[in-house]
Scaffold this active site. Structure first.
Site, PDB file in Angstrom:
ATOM      1  N   GLU A  63      48.345  49.591  48.159  1.00 49.38           N
ATOM      2  CA  GLU A  63      49.159  50.529  48.929  1.00 49.38           C
ATOM      3  C   GLU A  63      48.333  51.539  49.711  1.00 49.38           C
ATOM      4  O   GLU A  63      48.868  52.255  50.563  1.00 49.38           O
ATOM      5  CB  GLU A  63      50.129  51.255  47.988  1.00 49.38           C
ATOM      6  CG  GLU A  63      51.215  50.329  47.448  1.00 49.38           C
ATOM      7  CD  GLU A  63      52.128  50.988  46.427  1.00 49.38           C
ATOM      8  OE1 GLU A  63      51.770  52.069  45.928  1.00 49.38           O
ATOM      9  OE2 GLU A  63      53.185  50.406  46.128  1.00 49.38           O
ATOM     10  N   GLU A  94      41.936  38.613  28.989  1.00 48.40           N
ATOM     11  CA  GLU A  94      41.446  39.973  28.733  1.00 48.40           C
ATOM     12  C   GLU A  94      40.365  40.008  27.656  1.00 48.40           C
ATOM     13  O   GLU A  94      39.739  41.044  27.436  1.00 48.40           O
ATOM     14  CB  GLU A  94      42.593  40.877  28.321  1.00 48.40           C
ATOM     15  CG  GLU A  94      43.173  40.594  26.948  1.00 48.40           C
ATOM     16  CD  GLU A  94      44.230  41.615  26.564  1.00 48.40           C
ATOM     17  OE1 GLU A  94      44.059  42.245  25.501  1.00 48.40           O
ATOM     18  OE2 GLU A  94      45.210  41.792  27.313  1.00 48.40           O
TER      19      GLU A  94
END
Length: 257
Positions: A63, A94
């Protein structure tokens, strides 16, 4: 619980999140200052995370260019398991402590950059390993975690601990922890971009004019700043490509006259 009771209790828990973020403001201040220093000199901000934390980093990074007109690649979000993990969880991604450094190397990471690990638990191996590698190579590190005294925070030069506490559904850190991380990341990049001059007053003067809504918003900014009719402000905006450029060009021509 009834549906109403479920919603009321979730909301009651959610109301504690901004208070947890407020407690972390001194830590956030130090991280913002370090980030501004590096970005002002041409460095980049990297986020590394897994699951919800990784997705929040990707969202925040994606953004920044449309909101502030900065180049793609100034803020980069990396998620364990690669971009496919944004939509669908990648099992055990992960748990690899070496992968984050490999992912960062693909972007030619250097000591002019800063890397922020995002991990609600503060125990994610992908994030711990990435921050450790960065520190070995002299790269500044930060983090946003939601548990105190975590292994991730121990590897961060600028740790931010948003201590949101137990979740309404135990272990579902997409809830309060995710909200707290989102607020902290909002504050980090917004404060950074303000300090770098991409906001004037409270206006996004460098935003990309990527849809009709933003073109209209930009036109009205130019109208307000220069006291021009809508059509004339719109023509200026179209010609110069940004609110800042249109205003500077108008004022430059006025001064020349």
């Amino acid at each position: 619980m009834s549906v109403q009771e479920l919603l009321q209790n979730i909301n009651r828990e959610d109301q504690t999140v901004p208070q947890a973020v407020a407690q972390a403001i001194p830590q956030l201040e130090a991280l913002v200052e370090a980030t501004v220093e590096r970005l002002a000199q041409g460095g980049r901000l990297f986020y590394i995370g897994a699951g919800t934390s990784g997705r929040l980093g990707v969202v925040d990074a994606s953004e920044c260019p449309p909101t502030y007109g900065v180049p793609h690649g100034m803020v980069v979000g990396l998620i364990a398991g690669g971009d496919g993990a944004i939509r669908k969880a990648v099992e055990f991604a992960e748990d690899d402590p070496d992968q984050a450094w490999k992912d960062l190397q693909a972007h030619n990471i250097s000591d002019s950059d800063i890397v922020v690990g995002i991990a609600a638990s503060g125990r994610t191996p992908y994030v711990i390993g990435g921050l450790k590698a960065c520190r070995r190579h002299g790269i500044a590190t930060g983090c946003v975690v939601c548990n105190p005294d975590s292994p991730v925070a121990a590897e961060a030069d600028f740790p931010v601990e948003v201590l949101t506490g137990p979740e309404f559904v135990t272990g579902s850190t997409r809830m309060k922890a995710g909200t707290g991380q989102k607020l902290a990341l909002n504050m980090l990049t917004t404060a950074t971009m303000v300090r770098l001059g991409h906001v004037k007053g409270n206006k996004m003067v460098d935003m990309q004019l990527s849809n009709h809504k933003l073109v209209d918003r930009g036109t009205r900014m130019v109208m307000e700043e220069l006291n021009l009719p809508y059509n004339e402000a719109g023509a200026m905006l179209k010609k110069f490509g940004s609110v800042r450029a249109a205003i500077e060009a108008f004022r430059g021509s006025s001064e020349a006259e």
